[in-house]
Design a protein around this motif. Sequence first.
Motif, PDB file in Angstrom:
ATOM      1  N   ALA A 139       2.222 -33.196  -6.395  1.00 53.19           N
ATOM      2  CA  ALA A 139       2.947 -34.116  -5.525  1.00 53.19           C
ATOM      3  C   ALA A 139       3.710 -33.376  -4.431  1.00 53.19           C
ATOM      4  O   ALA A 139       4.178 -32.261  -4.632  1.00 53.19           O
ATOM      5  CB  ALA A 139       3.917 -34.960  -6.344  1.00 53.19           C
TER       6      ALA A 139
ATOM      7  N   LYS B  88       0.258 -38.373  -2.855  1.00 48.87           N
ATOM      8  CA  LYS B  88       0.997 -38.331  -4.124  1.00 48.87           C
ATOM      9  C   LYS B  88       2.360 -37.852  -3.728  1.00 48.87           C
ATOM     10  O   LYS B  88       2.505 -36.705  -3.300  1.00 48.87           O
ATOM     11  CB  LYS B  88       0.421 -37.226  -5.009  1.00 48.87           C
ATOM     12  CG  LYS B  88      -0.556 -37.615  -6.078  1.00 48.87           C
ATOM     13  CD  LYS B  88      -0.860 -36.371  -6.947  1.00 48.87           C
ATOM     14  CE  LYS B  88      -2.234 -36.438  -7.548  1.00 48.87           C
ATOM     15  NZ  LYS B  88      -2.538 -35.263  -8.394  1.00 48.87           N
ATOM     16  N   ARG B  89       3.384 -38.690  -3.842  1.00 46.28           N
ATOM     17  CA  ARG B  89       4.684 -38.211  -3.404  1.00 46.28           C
ATOM     18  C   ARG B  89       5.755 -38.526  -4.446  1.00 46.28           C
ATOM     19  O   ARG B  89       5.652 -39.497  -5.177  1.00 46.28           O
ATOM     20  CB  ARG B  89       5.071 -38.780  -2.049  1.00 46.28           C
ATOM     21  CG  ARG B  89       5.770 -40.147  -2.050  1.00 46.28           C
ATOM     22  CD  ARG B  89       7.273 -40.031  -2.160  1.00 46.28           C
ATOM     23  NE  ARG B  89       7.959 -41.319  -2.115  1.00 46.28           N
ATOM     24  CZ  ARG B  89       7.985 -42.188  -3.121  1.00 46.28           C
ATOM     25  NH1 ARG B  89       7.351 -41.934  -4.244  1.00 46.28           N
ATOM     26  NH2 ARG B  89       8.654 -43.328  -3.002  1.00 46.28           N
ATOM     27  N   TYR B  90       6.781 -37.651  -4.487  1.00 50.06           N
ATOM     28  CA  TYR B  90       7.948 -38.000  -5.269  1.00 50.06           C
ATOM     29  C   TYR B  90       9.159 -38.039  -4.358  1.00 50.06           C
ATOM     30  O   TYR B  90       9.155 -37.464  -3.266  1.00 50.06           O
ATOM     31  CB  TYR B  90       8.168 -37.023  -6.442  1.00 50.06           C
ATOM     32  CG  TYR B  90       8.655 -35.640  -6.084  1.00 50.06           C
ATOM     33  CD1 TYR B  90      10.019 -35.346  -6.066  1.00 50.06           C
ATOM     34  CD2 TYR B  90       7.767 -34.625  -5.787  1.00 50.06           C
ATOM     35  CE1 TYR B  90      10.475 -34.071  -5.749  1.00 50.06           C
ATOM     36  CE2 TYR B  90       8.209 -33.347  -5.471  1.00 50.06           C
ATOM     37  CZ  TYR B  90       9.565 -33.074  -5.460  1.00 50.06           C
ATOM     38  OH  TYR B  90      10.008 -31.810  -5.141  1.00 50.06           O
TER      39      TYR B  90
ATOM     40  N   PHE C 252       7.897 -41.385  -8.544  1.00 52.72           N
ATOM     41  CA  PHE C 252       6.616 -40.740  -8.267  1.00 52.72           C
ATOM     42  C   PHE C 252       5.608 -41.849  -8.003  1.00 52.72           C
ATOM     43  O   PHE C 252       5.523 -42.797  -8.783  1.00 52.72           O
ATOM     44  CB  PHE C 252       6.173 -39.893  -9.472  1.00 52.72           C
ATOM     45  CG  PHE C 252       4.764 -39.368  -9.367  1.00 52.72           C
ATOM     46  CD1 PHE C 252       4.503 -38.139  -8.766  1.00 52.72           C
ATOM     47  CD2 PHE C 252       3.692 -40.097  -9.855  1.00 52.72           C
ATOM     48  CE1 PHE C 252       3.198 -37.661  -8.655  1.00 52.72           C
ATOM     49  CE2 PHE C 252       2.384 -39.626  -9.752  1.00 52.72           C
ATOM     50  CZ  PHE C 252       2.140 -38.396  -9.154  1.00 52.72           C
TER      51      PHE C 252
END
Lengths: 528, 528
Positions: free
Chosen positions: B59, B118-120, B146
């Motif tokens: 991520a 894909k990120r947090y 997330f």
Amino acid sequence: EAAVAAPTAAPQAAPKKEKKAVKYELKVPKGTKDWADKDMVVREAIFDTLAKVFKRHGAVTIDTPVFELREILAGKYGEDSKLIYNLEDQGGELTSLRYDLTVPFARFVAQNGIQAIKRYHIAKVYRRDQPAMTKGRMREFYQCDFDVAGVYPTMIPDAECLAIAVEGLTSLGITNFTIKLNHRKILDGIFQVCGVKEEDVRKVSSAVDKLDKAPWADVKKEMCVEKGQPEEVADKIGEYVQHKGSVKDMLEWLEGDAALMANESAKTGIEEMRTALPFMESFGITNYLSFDMSLARGLDYYTGIIYEAVTEASAPPTEEQKAALKAAAEKDGKKKKKSKDDDDNSENVGVGSILAGGRYDNLVGMFANNSKKGNIPCVGVSFGVERLFSLIKSRPGLMEKVRPAATQVYVMSMGGGPEYTGFLAERMAVTHKLWEAGIEAEYMYKTKPKYPQQFTAAEKAGCPFAVILGQDEYPQGLVKIKELGLGEESDRGTDVKIEDLAQILKEKIANKTSSVGEVQKLLKDFTL
Amino acid sequence: EAAVAAPTAAPQAAPKKEKKAVKYELKVPKGTKDWADKDMVVREAIFDTLAKVFKRHGAVTIDTPVFELREILAGKYGEDSKLIYNLEDQGGELTSLRYDLTVPFARFVAQNGIQAIKRYHIAKVYRRDQPAMTKGRMREFYQCDFDVAGVYPTMIPDAECLAIAVEGLTSLGITNFTIKLNHRKILDGIFQVCGVKEEDVRKVSSAVDKLDKAPWADVKKEMCVEKGQPEEVADKIGEYVQHKGSVKDMLEWLEGDAALMANESAKTGIEEMRTALPFMESFGITNYLSFDMSLARGLDYYTGIIYEAVTEASAPPTEEQKAALKAAAEKDGKKKKKSKDDDDNSENVGVGSILAGGRYDNLVGMFANNSKKGNIPCVGVSFGVERLFSLIKSRPGLMEKVRPAATQVYVMSMGGGPEYTGFLAERMAVTHKLWEAGIEAEYMYKTKPKYPQQFTAAEKAGCPFAVILGQDEYPQGLVKIKELGLGEESDRGTDVKIEDLAQILKEKIANKTSSVGEVQKLLKDFTL
């Protein structure tokens, strides 16, 4: 199964069909921005590096609310109070977004009756400035502050703040900087000795502060014409404030000035700087320091030593550069009207000072409701992290080396023919083993991806290693480790048992990367 | 030189003398708090631990502004929109503080035409709730999210979100948890099969969601009396929603239900869960999962799998506990009026769910102005970090082990008599050498401190090592290293050459501490 879809038309690209219900204008508020991708990685590395320096000096960190009761902020920022963001009155208390981290810190110290604390705080602050994004003036931006509150012998924490300034910058790979020093009490003494009236001190001081951007003749003119000082007063000031040099040399020069030494304020300031000199020597930072009598700093609350760091890259432009910039601007047809703000050179400077700070002994006292014991003196340093970010980002070659994600291993399948399943659940199981071992690993979110497609994705992400599940080998308990990014001398790969995979990869990764964060190391390596 | 002053009287302690100019009421706004000291250290360790898990899965992180254009938030939170904080209209755009991180994420994805990410994001959000601090409902609190956005084959990123949920919790030393799963399409299918009208689905769904806190009889009553469902409809629903079990068992049970399998929505949901099962097995997480037909989740935007984790400590109280609580409250004389909110059991539950999430396929599309390509499906998981903090903090023995500062070495002087200088500049120089070597070190901010005073300060800070500059030894180039905190078996110390000091200390520190962050290790070690 669907692959990643083709690039969409940007939502803004279709402004004509406005018949549908809600049509969003997708943007962030003026003066704010989203941080993402490599910029985000570099910014985090800057924060981590500085936090590590602060912790090394025994600092703790605190987190205060993003908004404070309005009365806490009122009357602390002079004219700039108009830049404070208020929250709407929706019933209940009146609150405002914090304007800096210093006032909330002082409130925190006073509220909790804290007698001594070394704290750092890295967080966003808010100013309703007219943002001119190219000048780097944002309405939401980060501050990164280290402060020491407590009653201590003269200049001990002050010297540590300077040591932290030097360590912070060098940890970020910045070495060609100068920290300009001065002392408010010396400056006040100079103005008294030169005959400036008490009520004129602040405005004369702000004229003096421009000496880094303008020649003395201009500053003198401002003093005499705009600020109404007699010419002989201005001339006397000029003799003092054009001096700068090493702390040692300047101290000798100041101590040799009988008029100054006869002034109580100046004498106190000079003695404090004399006390600090051996501390600065102990910290090995004297080479970075320039005792500069023209440094005045804008904020009213400073009461002792003040400082500000500049680099060559952040220094104001020379007269020739300014002329060239002006000519270019005029060619652009952007001749602006002369205005009161015209003496604000900020459009012409580089990124400006990269850190600043000083001693402020009365701010906590304001909140302590004049209780004598509650008046805790403070000294601090604030890193201009947004400016540091710009400087670091501009280093040739740096951003190309930065990877947005931390993935070390890409788990792939290889095979073909009718029996080839794509090994989706198997890739998941192998990747899971790596996660369990603490290894950063990914696989392609496709049921039956082609090998070259996975390989390209891994190389594009800058993954150093691939793990390949071969159609024939995997059922025998074997997978292949392949080093990526080797170009011509491509690694043919090594077959290993699945149960040994995580351990072998851990060693390979440890050999390839340093114990420091990858990006933190890059920051130190890529200096200008 | 001044020592640390005596503790001040708390500013609030003198409310009678209100004659002075400005009298501050020192507090933070309602529903907000300062974080400091050990709490701050533990919270940072939680964030670092979770960020490490997210990064391990490839991520990236983003940072969006704390306020958004008001129209971006409008119409996303149903009734709760009244809890949004608005900024005052001071000219220019109308803005509001963010209410969660999901809507800003969707805006970010749509605005940038992102096809896959894909990120947090770990950051503060704002809700003008009526804070009842003891219930943990704050107006400013952290979320830790997330999410995966992108068009992918069924259930692949969904399964990874569940894997991350398990990894995140176990990384924090939490192992006695259950993740309840359900699927909106199955639930919708059940309601259709049972004869619930389309327009009643949401309200019936919210009644079902209370089955974890109330017996079926109560839920049925709510459905029939308050929500106007015929009794036979409620009874049919009851047959379904009281079922829970392993994903495998529940799938067999659902697939054996001809009525459900004949319903298009239910069939799709069941097939998706069937697809996910091998992925869950690959990730080794099936033991943590409970496929629970009563889980409905409040938010309207979910379109697929939904989940929520609870621990024993966070589970709602039993009927007996509730009765006891009620009796206690009544004894306190705090009988509250019956009100519309009375069916809100939140006062009685423990810390509640510790994470939650699910698939939401249409939120980005709302911002993409109905462009088909712009409608990126998403799935995510949000850790309830404030609740996790409460759980972790309550572990017996943990907080005593946590040190607010990271200092490893305390540099002291020892000596006496008229020749004793206190070695201030020398202590600074030695400490500086340690900082240069990356060692966390401090010394006392006093000119001539007594040895026992320094020793006490070091032990109080939990420093593992002392370096002692002896009056006779230091001039010979020697300092003593002494291990602290050994109690009875006190270390007599070892004399080393100053030039070897940093290296020797580095090794000693490495032997004493783990490579993982000290506090992160504590979190894993101190489980319940």
